[in-house]
Design an enzyme around this catalytic site. Sequence first.
Site, PDB file in Angstrom:
ATOM      1  CE  LYS A  91      34.373  46.474  37.002  1.00 10.20           C
ATOM      2  NZ  LYS A  91      35.390  45.827  37.895  1.00 10.20           N
ATOM      3  CE1 TYR A 142      31.855  45.518  42.316  1.00  7.10           C
ATOM      4  CE2 TYR A 142      31.673  47.899  42.084  1.00  7.10           C
ATOM      5  CZ  TYR A 142      31.975  46.657  41.540  1.00  7.10           C
ATOM      6  OH  TYR A 142      32.389  46.563  40.232  1.00  7.10           O
ATOM      7  CG  ASN A 144      38.322  44.230  36.332  1.00  4.60           C
ATOM      8  OD1 ASN A 144      37.405  45.057  36.315  1.00  4.60           O
ATOM      9  ND2 ASN A 144      38.408  43.278  37.247  1.00  4.60           N
ATOM     10  CG  HIS A 151      29.981  43.958  37.597  1.00  2.00           C
ATOM     11  ND1 HIS A 151      30.460  43.377  38.757  1.00  2.00           N
ATOM     12  CD2 HIS A 151      28.660  43.645  37.536  1.00  2.00           C
ATOM     13  CE1 HIS A 151      29.458  42.756  39.360  1.00  2.00           C
ATOM     14  NE2 HIS A 151      28.349  42.898  38.649  1.00  2.00           N
ATOM     15  CD  GLU A 210      25.659  42.169  40.673  1.00  2.00           C
ATOM     16  OE1 GLU A 210      25.778  42.000  39.435  1.00  2.00           O
ATOM     17  OE2 GLU A 210      26.505  41.758  41.499  1.00  2.00           O
TER      18      GLU A 210
HETATM   19  P1  DAT Z   1      34.910  40.285  39.677  1.00  2.00           P
HETATM   20  O1  DAT Z   1      34.717  41.676  39.132  1.00  2.00           O
HETATM   21  O2  DAT Z   1      35.805  39.469  38.799  1.00  2.00           O
HETATM   22  O3  DAT Z   1      33.620  39.597  40.034  1.00  2.00           O
HETATM   23  P2  DAT Z   1      35.245  40.726  42.533  1.00  2.00           P
HETATM   24  O4  DAT Z   1      33.764  40.739  42.628  1.00  2.00           O
HETATM   25  O5  DAT Z   1      35.993  39.799  43.430  1.00  2.00           O
HETATM   26  O6  DAT Z   1      35.737  40.450  41.044  1.00  2.00           O
HETATM   27  O7  DAT Z   1      35.803  42.200  42.846  1.00  2.00           O
HETATM   28  C1  DAT Z   1      35.148  43.350  42.344  1.00  2.00           C
HETATM   29  C2  DAT Z   1      36.180  44.269  41.733  1.00  2.00           C
HETATM   30  O8  DAT Z   1      37.089  44.737  42.754  1.00  2.00           O
HETATM   31  C3  DAT Z   1      37.081  43.589  40.699  1.00  2.00           C
HETATM   32  O9  DAT Z   1      36.515  43.594  39.416  1.00  2.00           O
HETATM   33  C4  DAT Z   1      38.324  44.402  40.781  1.00  2.00           C
HETATM   34  C5  DAT Z   1      38.416  44.776  42.246  1.00  2.00           C
HETATM   35  N1  DAT Z   1      39.240  43.819  43.013  1.00  2.00           N
HETATM   36  C6  DAT Z   1      38.894  42.550  43.369  1.00  2.00           C
HETATM   37  N2  DAT Z   1      39.853  41.953  44.079  1.00  2.00           N
HETATM   38  C7  DAT Z   1      40.856  42.862  44.191  1.00  2.00           C
HETATM   39  C8  DAT Z   1      42.143  42.854  44.833  1.00  2.00           C
HETATM   40  N3  DAT Z   1      42.591  41.799  45.510  1.00  2.00           N
HETATM   41  N4  DAT Z   1      42.908  43.972  44.725  1.00  2.00           N
HETATM   42  C9  DAT Z   1      42.464  45.066  44.060  1.00  2.00           C
HETATM   43  N5  DAT Z   1      41.258  45.141  43.455  1.00  2.00           N
HETATM   44  C10 DAT Z   1      40.466  44.067  43.513  1.00  2.00           C
HETATM   45 MG    MG Z   2      32.195  40.175  41.454  1.00  2.00          MG
END
Ligand code: DAT
Ligand code: MG
Length: 140
Positions: free
Chosen positions: A11, A51, A118, A121, A132
């Site tokens: 990212k 997303y 973080n 991805h 994806e």
């Molecule tokens: P991951 O990347 O671990 O698969 P995800 O698909 O649930 O997580 O979410 C996509 C991204 O969105 C994630 O990497 C960081 C952000 N994100 C997820 N949940 C969040 C939250 N509750 N508050 C803020 N950012 C969040």
């Molecule tokens: Mg995810």
Amino acid sequence: MPAERTLILVKPDGVRRGLVGEVIRRIESKGYKIAALRMLTADKDLLATHYAEHQGKPFYEPLLEFMSSGPIVAMIAEGQRVIEGFRSLAGVTDPTLASPGSIRGDLARDQGTKVVQNIVHGSDSVESAQREIKIFFPNL
Ligand code: DAT
Ligand code: MG
């Protein structure tokens, strides 16, 4: 049987901090193969497709804003069980809680932003990976 494939993104926070090599090192050291790689700055249309599952969530707009804020590196990694293997290398979503030893646990922390930053991805299922990979590598 062909090896499983996953989509990995470094990212904008990871690219800005010069962690592309560190992420690739961890993927390759684990034994997965980088099958394709490109750097791009994603626009919001592409990110909205990627997303789609998060549309409507409070962090959705900040997520698209953040993910389009600079270059990212997209990769296809290959290997048996690479989808769950990379999710394990990455650590859980919240970098404060991600285990030390994982990419997020070692290299990221809470920055007080609306969206969690973080570093990486990784696709979360075979279906997500296929979907994806098509978005970032339409010819593969
Ligand atoms: P991951 O990347 O671990 O698969 P995800 O698909 O649930 O997580 O979410 C996509 C991204 O969105 C994630 O990497 C960081 C952000 N994100 C997820 N949940 C969040 C939250 N509750 N508050 C803020 N950012 C969040
Ligand atoms: Mg995810």
